[in-house]
Enzyme design. Structure first.
Site, PDB file in Angstrom:
ATOM      1  CD  GLU A   1      -2.482  -1.427   2.610  1.00 17.22           C
ATOM      2  OE1 GLU A   1      -2.093  -0.716   3.563  1.00 17.22           O
ATOM      3  OE2 GLU A   1      -3.294  -2.348   2.739  1.00 17.22           O
TER       4      GLU A   1
ATOM      5  NE  ARG B   1       5.810   9.195   3.826  1.00 11.81           N
ATOM      6  CZ  ARG B   1       5.620   9.911   4.926  1.00 11.81           C
ATOM      7  NH1 ARG B   1       6.005  11.160   4.961  1.00 11.81           N
ATOM      8  NH2 ARG B   1       5.060   9.380   5.988  1.00 11.81           N
TER       9      ARG B   1
ATOM     10  CE1 TYR C   1       3.136  12.740  12.809  1.00  9.12           C
ATOM     11  CE2 TYR C   1       3.254  13.408  10.515  1.00  9.12           C
ATOM     12  CZ  TYR C   1       2.600  12.756  11.538  1.00  9.12           C
ATOM     13  OH  TYR C   1       1.409  12.120  11.287  1.00  9.12           O
TER      14      TYR C   1
ATOM     15  CB  CYS D   1      -1.831  33.706  15.875  1.00  7.62           C
ATOM     16  SG  CYS D   1      -2.435  35.153  15.008  1.00  7.62           S
ATOM     17  CD  GLU D   2      -0.385  28.288  17.596  1.00 10.29           C
ATOM     18  OE1 GLU D   2       0.553  28.040  18.381  1.00 10.29           O
ATOM     19  OE2 GLU D   2      -1.586  28.253  17.933  1.00 10.29           O
TER      20      GLU D   2
ATOM     21  CE1 TYR E   1      -0.536  10.704   5.109  1.00 11.73           C
ATOM     22  CE2 TYR E   1       1.678  10.532   4.233  1.00 11.73           C
ATOM     23  CZ  TYR E   1       0.510   9.937   4.651  1.00 11.73           C
ATOM     24  OH  TYR E   1       0.381   8.575   4.601  1.00 11.73           O
TER      25      TYR E   1
END
Length: 470
Positions: free
Chosen positions: A322, A325, A370, A397-398, A427
């Site tokens: 499968e 990516r 990650y 805002c981070e 992703y």
């Protein structure tokens, strides 16, 4: 001044994005090139023109590159597992969680792949694309009755059972529909691999699968064999994601083939299939190792399956894998427009250039989630300026809203420039959010110099449409 892939003086070894060279093992899709005046183009489409027509940020997908990667997996596994070599054949399922749209589902199916889904939404997209139920799989550790009912109704070729309680639910739904539902048992083998703890999925202390060590996997097999409305297709193993070393796949294959042989010895039922999962890695930066090609993966797995089955005295199963990516990841890039650029003084007299773009963690959460590493390059021009240590950040805002943590960019990067971040086909859009009420970017497919939106840009009207007080 340094070369295109060198580290500038004082940049602490930070490197720039490698130049696109058309190789399948690179960070860029094979269709990315520099134009004569230094802009990046994808499959003949100048990214300056793409940005002018479609806006930024935008996901840009090289259709031919994606199709080629899908076809390479299909052909490699068909050859390596051919009956002429004493094996029982192989199927390749595209892992839709990496990115799924109607167009992409149709492309991979046309290139010989089935589609692996993890939710009712992914199943609906695959069906809308015309993918037959027989070549669709349904995963999930907590499938709803609605999802299972849809899978049974549309004749999904494999429901991957993830718990003992799910067996009774699938059996009841299949019996009510008057069919025998094909199921596989997801086995937790204890072999785990991947680039981050959260994406290593075969260790015992996690939510997926049924343990081989505890006996839960064997109990699931016995319960399925006793259910008249279920057909035990085989065993399933998935050990993680972004895996570049094939040793883990080999160890997991030995484990599930041994369980298959044990079941055959005690029940007389030799399961016809084994799925060895996905998780094959790709390159994100120049520092990453070149991943094994589909043919190498297929040959290595064919050897271990053939040898292990010979040792166990069992006929080889049909094998499936499968990849997700590794099919769509390198085929995509994200195109941003630069806004604020500012230099920040660091300890020891060093400095870093912060380059803000018009997207961020809403279109690529992986760096924040990650610690995933990416690279970036100027997309609208070539620069001869010295390289500086830079950090590409978003507009949310981070403080953790980082697109590329460390990259060498030309010192003259400025407001209005275009930046391209490669290897975002997987992703990026599938994990995108509307954080800070930022509409999600479009997905643009490029082929033979022509660009079209296969997923349109989300609008403010789209966001307000869900607000019941609007």
């Amino acid at each position: 001044m340094t070369g295109a892939t060198g580290a500038p003086d004082g940049a602490a070894g930070v490197v720039s994005a490698p130049e696109p060279d058309g190789t399948p093992g690179g960070v860029w899709s094979t269709g990315v090139r520099r134009t004569r005046d230094g802009a990046l183009a994808v499959a003949g489409a100048d990214l300056r023109e793409v940005a002018a027509e479609h806006g930024t940020p935008a996901y840009v997908l090289d259709e031919d590159d994606l199709r080629t990667r899908a076809r390479a997996f299909a052909e490699a596994f068909a050859s390596a597992f051919s009956p002429e070599r004493g094996l029982a054949g192989a199927d390749v399922y595209y892992a839709g969680k990496a990115f799924l749209s109607v167009a992409v589902a149709r492309w991979v199916h046309e290139e010989g792949l089935g589609v692996d889904t993890a939710t009712g939404g992914e199943l609906a997209v695959a069906l809308r694309a015309g993918v037959p139920g027989a070549v669709i799989g349904l995963h999930g550790n907590n499938k709803s009755d609605e999802e299972l009912t849809a899978a049974v109704r549309h004749g999904v070729g494999r429901i991957v059972v993830d718990s003992l309680s799910e067996i009774d639910r699938v059996a009841a739904l299949a019996a009510a529909a008057g069919v025998r539902a094909p199921v596989m048992v997801r086995v937790t083998t204890g072999v785990h691999a991947g680039g981050h703890e959260f994406i290593a999925t075969a260790h015992e202390d996690q939510k997926f699968g049924l343990s081989l060590t505890s006996g839960a996997a064997r109990k699931a097999v016995d319960e399925i064999l006793a259910a008249d409305s279920l057909e035990l297709v085989g065993l399933h193993s998935h050990i993680g994601s972004q895996i570049l070393d094939l040793a883990g796949f080999e160890a997991a294959a030995r484990a599930v083939l041994t369980l298959r042989a044990d079941v055959a010895r005690t029940t007389g039922r030799l399961m016809p299939e084994v799925d060895l999962g996905g998780g094959y890695g790709i390159r994100y930066t120049a520092a990453d190792a070149v991943p094994p090609a589909p043919r190498e993966i297929a040959e290595r797995l064919a050897t271990i399956v053939g040898d292990r089955c010979a040792d166990l005295g069992t006929a080889p199963p049909k094998v499936s894998i499968e990849p997700g990516r590794s099919v769509v990841g390198p085929a995509g890039l994200t195109l941003y427009r630069v806004g604020t650029v500012k230099d920040v003084a660091l300890d020891g007299g060093a400095a870093r250039t912060y380059v803000s773009v018009d997207g961020g963690m809403s279109d690529n959460i992986r760096p924040a989630l990650y610690g995933a590493a990416y690279t970036a390059a100027l997309a609208n021009r070539r620069s001869d300026a010295d390289l500086v240590s830079a950090r590409v950040v978003g507009k949310h805002c981070e403080s953790g809203d980082i697109v590329v943590r460390d990259v060498a960019l030309p010192a003259d990067v400025r407001d209005g420039d275009l930046l391209a971040v490669p290897a975002t086909g997987a992703y990026g859009r599938s994990m995108a959010s509307t954080y800070n009420l930022m509409p999600r970017p479009p997905v643009l497919a490029v082929r033979d110099g022509r660009t079209r939106a296969i997923v349109r840009r989300e609008s403010l009207d789209d966001l307000l449409a869900l607000d019941t007080e609007a």
